[in-house]
Design a protein around this motif. Structure first.
Motif, PDB file in Angstrom:
ATOM      1  N   PRO A 290       0.839  -1.199   0.000  1.00  0.00           N
ATOM      2  CA  PRO A 290       0.000   0.000   0.000  1.00  0.00           C
ATOM      3  C   PRO A 290       0.876   1.252   0.000  1.00  0.00           C
ATOM      4  CG  PRO A 290       0.008  -1.012   2.180  1.00  0.00           C
ATOM      5  CD  PRO A 290       0.782  -1.920   1.263  1.00  0.00           C
ATOM      6  N   LYS A 291       0.306   2.352  -0.448  1.00  0.00           N
ATOM      7  CA  LYS A 291       1.050   3.601  -0.588  1.00  0.00           C
ATOM      8  C   LYS A 291       1.718   4.021   0.720  1.00  0.00           C
ATOM      9  CE  LYS A 291       0.598   8.417  -1.932  1.00  0.00           C
ATOM     10  NZ  LYS A 291      -0.299   9.478  -2.334  1.00  0.00           N
ATOM     11  N   ASN A 292       1.009   3.924   1.840  1.00  0.00           N
ATOM     12  CA  ASN A 292       1.580   4.377   3.108  1.00  0.00           C
ATOM     13  C   ASN A 292       2.804   3.553   3.525  1.00  0.00           C
ATOM     14  OD1 ASN A 292      -0.106   2.136   3.684  1.00  0.00           O
ATOM     15  ND2 ASN A 292      -0.401   2.812   5.779  1.00  0.00           N
ATOM     16  N   LEU A 293       2.794   2.262   3.253  1.00  0.00           N
ATOM     17  CA  LEU A 293       3.948   1.424   3.586  1.00  0.00           C
ATOM     18  C   LEU A 293       5.122   1.730   2.659  1.00  0.00           C
ATOM     19  CD1 LEU A 293       5.289  -0.691   5.288  1.00  0.00           C
ATOM     20  CD2 LEU A 293       4.132  -2.457   3.943  1.00  0.00           C
ATOM     21  N   LEU A 294       4.842   1.959   1.395  1.00  0.00           N
ATOM     22  CA  LEU A 294       5.912   2.350   0.466  1.00  0.00           C
ATOM     23  C   LEU A 294       6.526   3.690   0.876  1.00  0.00           C
ATOM     24  CD1 LEU A 294       4.447   1.315  -2.994  1.00  0.00           C
ATOM     25  CD2 LEU A 294       6.386   0.287  -1.796  1.00  0.00           C
ATOM     26  N   GLU A 295       5.714   4.602   1.383  1.00  0.00           N
ATOM     27  CA  GLU A 295       6.232   5.892   1.855  1.00  0.00           C
ATOM     28  C   GLU A 295       7.131   5.705   3.075  1.00  0.00           C
ATOM     29  OE1 GLU A 295       2.585   8.070   2.330  1.00  0.00           O
ATOM     30  OE2 GLU A 295       2.658   8.817   0.263  1.00  0.00           O
ATOM     31  N   GLU A 296       6.761   4.805   3.992  1.00  0.00           N
ATOM     32  CA  GLU A 296       7.606   4.503   5.152  1.00  0.00           C
ATOM     33  C   GLU A 296       8.938   3.903   4.703  1.00  0.00           C
ATOM     34  OE1 GLU A 296       5.844   2.039   8.164  1.00  0.00           O
ATOM     35  OE2 GLU A 296       3.935   3.108   8.017  1.00  0.00           O
ATOM     36  N   ILE A 297       8.880   2.973   3.763  1.00  0.00           N
ATOM     37  CA  ILE A 297      10.096   2.355   3.243  1.00  0.00           C
ATOM     38  C   ILE A 297      10.957   3.402   2.547  1.00  0.00           C
ATOM     39  CG2 ILE A 297      10.971   0.694   1.535  1.00  0.00           C
ATOM     40  CD1 ILE A 297       8.565  -1.106   2.339  1.00  0.00           C
ATOM     41  N   ALA A 298      10.336   4.309   1.807  1.00  0.00           N
ATOM     42  CA  ALA A 298      11.076   5.379   1.120  1.00  0.00           C
ATOM     43  C   ALA A 298      11.806   6.272   2.122  1.00  0.00           C
ATOM     44  CB  ALA A 298      10.132   6.209   0.258  1.00  0.00           C
ATOM     45  N   LYS A 299      11.181   6.577   3.252  1.00  0.00           N
ATOM     46  CA  LYS A 299      11.834   7.389   4.289  1.00  0.00           C
ATOM     47  C   LYS A 299      13.051   6.658   4.859  1.00  0.00           C
ATOM     48  CE  LYS A 299       7.683   9.863   5.663  1.00  0.00           C
ATOM     49  NZ  LYS A 299       6.643  10.030   6.680  1.00  0.00           N
ATOM     50  N   THR A 300      12.919   5.363   5.043  1.00  0.00           N
ATOM     51  CA  THR A 300      14.027   4.557   5.542  1.00  0.00           C
ATOM     52  C   THR A 300      15.161   4.533   4.528  1.00  0.00           C
ATOM     53  OG1 THR A 300      12.528   3.173   6.827  1.00  0.00           O
ATOM     54  CG2 THR A 300      14.685   2.248   6.330  1.00  0.00           C
ATOM     55  N   VAL A 301      14.828   4.316   3.274  1.00  0.00           N
ATOM     56  CA  VAL A 301      15.823   4.251   2.198  1.00  0.00           C
ATOM     57  C   VAL A 301      16.535   5.593   2.029  1.00  0.00           C
ATOM     58  CG1 VAL A 301      16.057   3.999  -0.313  1.00  0.00           C
ATOM     59  CG2 VAL A 301      14.731   2.324   0.988  1.00  0.00           C
ATOM     60  N   ALA A 302      15.823   6.687   2.214  1.00  0.00           N
ATOM     61  CA  ALA A 302      16.404   8.022   2.039  1.00  0.00           C
ATOM     62  C   ALA A 302      17.548   8.282   3.020  1.00  0.00           C
ATOM     63  CB  ALA A 302      15.325   9.083   2.198  1.00  0.00           C
ATOM     64  N   LYS A 303      17.577   7.564   4.113  1.00  0.00           N
ATOM     65  CA  LYS A 303      18.654   7.708   5.103  1.00  0.00           C
ATOM     66  C   LYS A 303      19.936   7.020   4.655  1.00  0.00           C
ATOM     67  CE  LYS A 303      15.285   7.539   8.842  1.00  0.00           C
ATOM     68  NZ  LYS A 303      14.834   6.731   9.999  1.00  0.00           N
ATOM     69  N   HIS A 304      19.869   6.282   3.545  1.00  0.00           N
ATOM     70  CA  HIS A 304      21.003   5.500   3.044  1.00  0.00           C
ATOM     71  C   HIS A 304      21.258   5.879   1.585  1.00  0.00           C
ATOM     72  CE1 HIS A 304      20.967   2.948   6.617  1.00  0.00           C
ATOM     73  NE2 HIS A 304      19.662   3.127   6.565  1.00  0.00           N
ATOM     74  N   PRO A 305      22.005   6.968   1.351  1.00  0.00           N
ATOM     75  CA  PRO A 305      22.187   7.493  -0.011  1.00  0.00           C
ATOM     76  C   PRO A 305      22.912   6.548  -0.968  1.00  0.00           C
ATOM     77  CG  PRO A 305      23.565   8.673   1.556  1.00  0.00           C
ATOM     78  CD  PRO A 305      22.686   7.781   2.346  1.00  0.00           C
ATOM     79  N   SER A 306      23.614   5.549  -0.457  1.00  0.00           N
ATOM     80  CA  SER A 306      24.311   4.597  -1.338  1.00  0.00           C
ATOM     81  C   SER A 306      23.423   3.445  -1.761  1.00  0.00           C
ATOM     82  CB  SER A 306      25.552   4.039  -0.637  1.00  0.00           C
ATOM     83  OG  SER A 306      26.458   5.061  -0.338  1.00  0.00           O
ATOM     84  N   LEU A 307      22.191   3.426  -1.284  1.00  0.00           N
ATOM     85  CA  LEU A 307      21.278   2.311  -1.545  1.00  0.00           C
ATOM     86  C   LEU A 307      20.471   2.561  -2.810  1.00  0.00           C
ATOM     87  CD1 LEU A 307      20.288  -0.368  -0.297  1.00  0.00           C
ATOM     88  CD2 LEU A 307      18.499   0.947   0.828  1.00  0.00           C
ATOM     89  N   LEU A 308      20.520   1.607  -3.710  1.00  0.00           N
ATOM     90  CA  LEU A 308      19.750   1.646  -4.949  1.00  0.00           C
ATOM     91  C   LEU A 308      18.533   0.747  -4.773  1.00  0.00           C
ATOM     92  CD1 LEU A 308      19.583   2.448  -7.976  1.00  0.00           C
ATOM     93  CD2 LEU A 308      20.892   0.386  -8.457  1.00  0.00           C
ATOM     94  N   VAL A 309      17.362   1.231  -5.172  1.00  0.00           N
ATOM     95  CA  VAL A 309      16.134   0.435  -5.048  1.00  0.00           C
ATOM     96  C   VAL A 309      15.695   0.015  -6.426  1.00  0.00           C
ATOM     97  CG1 VAL A 309      13.756   0.401  -4.226  1.00  0.00           C
ATOM     98  CG2 VAL A 309      15.483   1.727  -2.992  1.00  0.00           C
TER      99      VAL A 309
END
Length: 71
Positions: free
Chosen positions: A52-71
């Motif tokens: 769901p959109k809200n869970l993807l947004e939470e994951i995006a916030k987590t990923v944003a803390k790791h600039p070397s991470l490619l999704v």
């Protein structure tokens, strides 16, 4: 693919009680400075779970803390 790149895979387990969806807190606990790639499938096979959109947004916030991470 990870083995070909001399990388170490970290598989995060999911459960039927969570509809086989990845929890952003669980993801955060596994990410570190060596993390380079997150493979996130939605809808995921074979169970067909759709993030769901809200869970993807939470994951995006987590990923944003790791600039070397490619999704």
């Amino acid at each position: 693919m990870a083995r070909l790149g001399d990388a170490t895979s970290v598989i995060l387990p999911t459960s039927i009680s969570e509809n086989f969806l990845l929890d952003s807190k669980q993801l955060e606990s596994k990410l570190n400075e060596k993390s380079r790639l997150l493979i996130l499938c939605s809808p995921s096979n074979p169970e067909g779970s759709v993030y769901p959109k809200n869970l993807l947004e939470e994951i995006a916030k987590t990923v944003a803390k790791h600039p070397s991470l490619l999704v």
